[in-house]
Design a protein around this motif. Structure first.
Motif, PDB file in Angstrom:
ATOM      1  N   GLU A  91      64.202  29.383  37.587  1.00 49.10           N
ATOM      2  CA  GLU A  91      64.652  30.029  36.353  1.00 49.10           C
ATOM      3  C   GLU A  91      65.893  29.360  35.781  1.00 49.10           C
ATOM      4  O   GLU A  91      66.380  29.773  34.722  1.00 49.10           O
ATOM      5  N   SER A 132      67.767  26.756  33.719  1.00 43.92           N
ATOM      6  CA  SER A 132      67.453  25.848  32.612  1.00 43.92           C
ATOM      7  C   SER A 132      67.995  24.448  32.845  1.00 43.92           C
ATOM      8  O   SER A 132      67.550  23.495  32.200  1.00 43.92           O
ATOM      9  N   GLU A 133      68.969  24.310  33.757  1.00 40.20           N
ATOM     10  CA  GLU A 133      69.568  23.012  34.046  1.00 40.20           C
ATOM     11  C   GLU A 133      69.025  22.404  35.334  1.00 40.20           C
ATOM     12  O   GLU A 133      69.657  21.524  35.918  1.00 40.20           O
TER      13      GLU A 133
END
Length: 466
Positions: free
Chosen positions: A305, A307-308
C-alpha cells in the motif's frame, strides 16, 4: 496483260490546285463541313457540328462528367439487412442454433420453419452452451504478446537482433516459457530505428521486456523495449498472499523486474531482501540451463500500500551491487487496466462498471463483427464493403482512410488468419468526428451482423500494430 510502254512514271493525279487540302489525320468535321456548306442553315444551332461536350442536352440530365466509375458504386446496400429468417436475432443466438458450420458461411438450410424451430430451441440454452467456458483477460490479446523495440539498426542487422533474443530464451530457463514458445517475429516500421516484435505468448513478451535499456556489447547497441499504446494491464485487486511465494511469473499490475542481481544469488536471499517492503506473492528467477544458477534477472509480484515502494525497491543492494527494479506490466501513458475476468456472466456488468478503463478518444475507429473472411477474398465483395462503409462514414464526418485488412492470397476456408482480418479501421480528421461516427454505427446491422465500434490508438495504427 497489255504491255505498258516503258519509261518514266507519269503523275496521273489531279492538278495540285484541285486537291483536297484537308489534313486526313485530324478531325475537322465541324469547321470543315460548316465552311463547305454541308449543313444547311440552322443545323449548327442544333449542335451537330459542335464537339460532343458542347452539344445541348434538350432538358435531359448529362452524366458525362458526373457519373462515378462503376467500381465505386456499391451494387446492393449492406446496411441494416439481416439474413432472411434472422430478423431481430442476435449474432450469438444465431451461431448457437447450429445452422452455420463456419463463421461467414451461409445457413445449412433455407427452410423458414426449420430456422424458427432451431432458433426457439437455442434461445433457452445458448448462453450456457456457447459461453460457459468463454473467459477473457488482457493477457489473451495480441497486444499483450507484442513489443516495440528501438535500437540502432544502422549498426546491427535485424536478423542478428532476432537471433540474439531467441538464443537468450533458449539458453536460459525462463519460468512459464516453453521451448515451443521461443519463436518470435520482427517486422520493420516506417521509423528505421523501430521494429515490431511479436511473440506467441504474453509471458515471452514480458521476459523480453526485462531486457529494456540493456547495453549489448556483442550487438554494439542498446535494446529499448516498450509496450504498445493499446496495452491493457491486468489488475485483479487481489491482496491475498499464499503461505509460500509462487515460483511463477504472474503477469499483473503488481509484477516487478529485478535486474543487476549478482550471478548465483539464491532465491531465499532475494526473498529476505524484498519481504520487509511488502507481501511477496511470487518470485521467479531466470536460471542458466547448465548450472541452474541465477542469471541476474528475477520477476516478483508484491502487494504493498506504500506509494513510494518502487523508489524504496531501487535503493536495495546485494553485495554492494545496486538492483535495478521497474514494473514489468505497465502502460505509463494511457494507464489502461482491467480488473475482472470477462465471461458470459460478468461481461455486461463489467462494461457498466469501473473495472475496465475507458479508451481515450482517438482519430481511429475500429469496427468489429462486420465482415466474413470469405467476403474479403472476393475482390467484388471487398470493393462493395469498402465503398459502403466509406459512404456511410462520410455521413458522420470526413474519413481520410478506410483500411480493411485482407487474408493471404492462398487463403482457403477453414485456414487460420491474422487477428486483424475481419476488422475495419477508419481514420477521421478529428477525434470528435470519430466519436460521432462510432456512436452512430455501433449496434447497427451490416450484412446481417451487429457492428461493434471502439477507438484505436493513432500511433499503433501508424505502425500497423493491429
Amino acid at each position: 496483260m497489255e504491255n505498258l510502254p516503258r519509261g518514266p512514271r507519269r503523275d496521273y493525279r489531279r492538278p495540285r490546285n484541285d486537291r483536297d487540302t484537308r489534313d486526313l489525320y485530324r478531325d475537322h468535321r465541324g469547321s470543315y463541313r460548316e465552311q463547305r456548306g454541308y449543313y444547311e442553315e440552322g443545323w449548327y444551332d442544333r449542335g451537330y457540328a459542335r464537339n460532343r461536350e458542347y452539344r445541348p442536352t434538350n432538358g435531359r440530365s448529362s452524366f458525362q462528367n458526373s457519373c462515378p466509375p462503376l467500381e465505386k458504386i456499391a451494387r446492393v446496400s449492406l446496411w441494416d439487412k439481416p439474413a432472411p429468417g434472422f430478423e431481430g436475432v442476435s449474432a450469438a443466438r444465431a451461431k448457437a442454433c447450429g445452422l452455420f458450420p463456419e463463421p461467414g458461411e451461409p445457413s445449412r438450410t433455407t427452410d423458414q420453419t426449420e430456422i424458427q424451430r432451431l432458433l426457439s430451441h437455442a434461445a433457452t440454452n445458448y448462453r450456457s452452451q456457447a459461453f460457459q467456458d468463454s473467459k477473457l483477460t488482457p493477457l489473451d490479446s495480441r497486444v499483450a504478446k507484442t513489443l516495440i523495440l528501438r535500437a540502432d539498426f544502422n549498426v546491427v542487422r535485424l536478423e542478428r537482433v532476432k537471433k540474439y533474443l531467441e538464443n537468450y530464451l533458449l539458453a536460459n530457463i525462463v519460468p512459464n516459457v516453453n521451448y515451443e514458445d521461443v519463436k518470435i517475429q520482427m517486422h520493420p516500421t516506417q521509423d528505421p530505428r523501430t521494429v515490431i516484435v511479436q511473440t506467441l505468448r504474453s509471458t515471452v513478451a514480458t521476459a523480453l521486456f526485462a531486457l529494456t535499456g540493456l547495453d549489448v556489447p556483442e550487438l554494439n547497441t542498446t535494446l529499448s523495449f516498450e509496450r504498445p499504446k493499446e496495452y491493457v494491464v491486468f489488475n485483479p485487486n487481489d491482496t491475498s498472499v499464499p503461505q509460500e511465494p509462487l515460483e511463477d511469473v504472474v503477469e499483473s499490475s503488481q509484477l516487478y523486474v529485478a535486474r543487476n542481481v549478482p550471478y548465483g544469488t539464491p532465491r531465499e536471499k532475494l526473498l529476505e531482501l524484498l519481504q520487509p517492503l511488502g507481501k511477496v506473492r511470487s518470485l521467479a528467477q531466470v536460471l542458466d540451463k547448465l548450472s541452474y544458477e541465477s542469471k541476474g534477472v528475477a520477476f516478483f509480484e508484491m502487494v504493498s500500500e506504500d506509494s513510494e515502494v518502487l523508489t524504496k525497491l531501487n535503493e536495495l543492494a546485494i553485495d554492494d551491487q545496486e538492483l535495478q527494479i521497474f514494473r514489468a506490466c505497465e502502460n505509463p501513458e494511457r494507464k489502461y487496466e482491467q480488473a475482472v475476468i470477462l465471461s458470459a456472466e460478468t461481461l455486461f456488468g463489467a462494461l457498466q462498471s469501473d473495472k475496465i478503463s475507458p479508451h481515450a478518444p482517438s482519430e481511429i475507429v475500429q469496427f468489429l463483427n462486420c465482415v466474413a473472411v470469405e467476403d474479403l477474398v472476393d475482390s467484388v465483395k471487398y470493393n462493395d464493403i469498402k465503398v459502403a462503409f466509406e459512404a456511410e462514414c462520410s455521413c458522420h464526418g470526413h474519413p481520410e482512410k478506410v483500411l480493411i485488412p485482407r487474408p493471404e492470397g492462398d487463403f482457403r476456408p477453414g485456414m487460420p488468419t491474422k487477428p486483424e482480418v475481419g476488422r475495419i479501421f477508419v481514420k477521421f480528421a478529428t477525434s470528435e468526428e470519430a466519436q460521432k461516427c462510432a456512436e452512430a454505427l455501433a449496434g447497427r446491422k451490416f450484412n446481417g451482423r451487429t457492428i461493434l465500434a471502439a477507438f484505436y490508438e493513432t500511433e499503433d495504427f501508424s505502425r500497423a500494430l493491429f
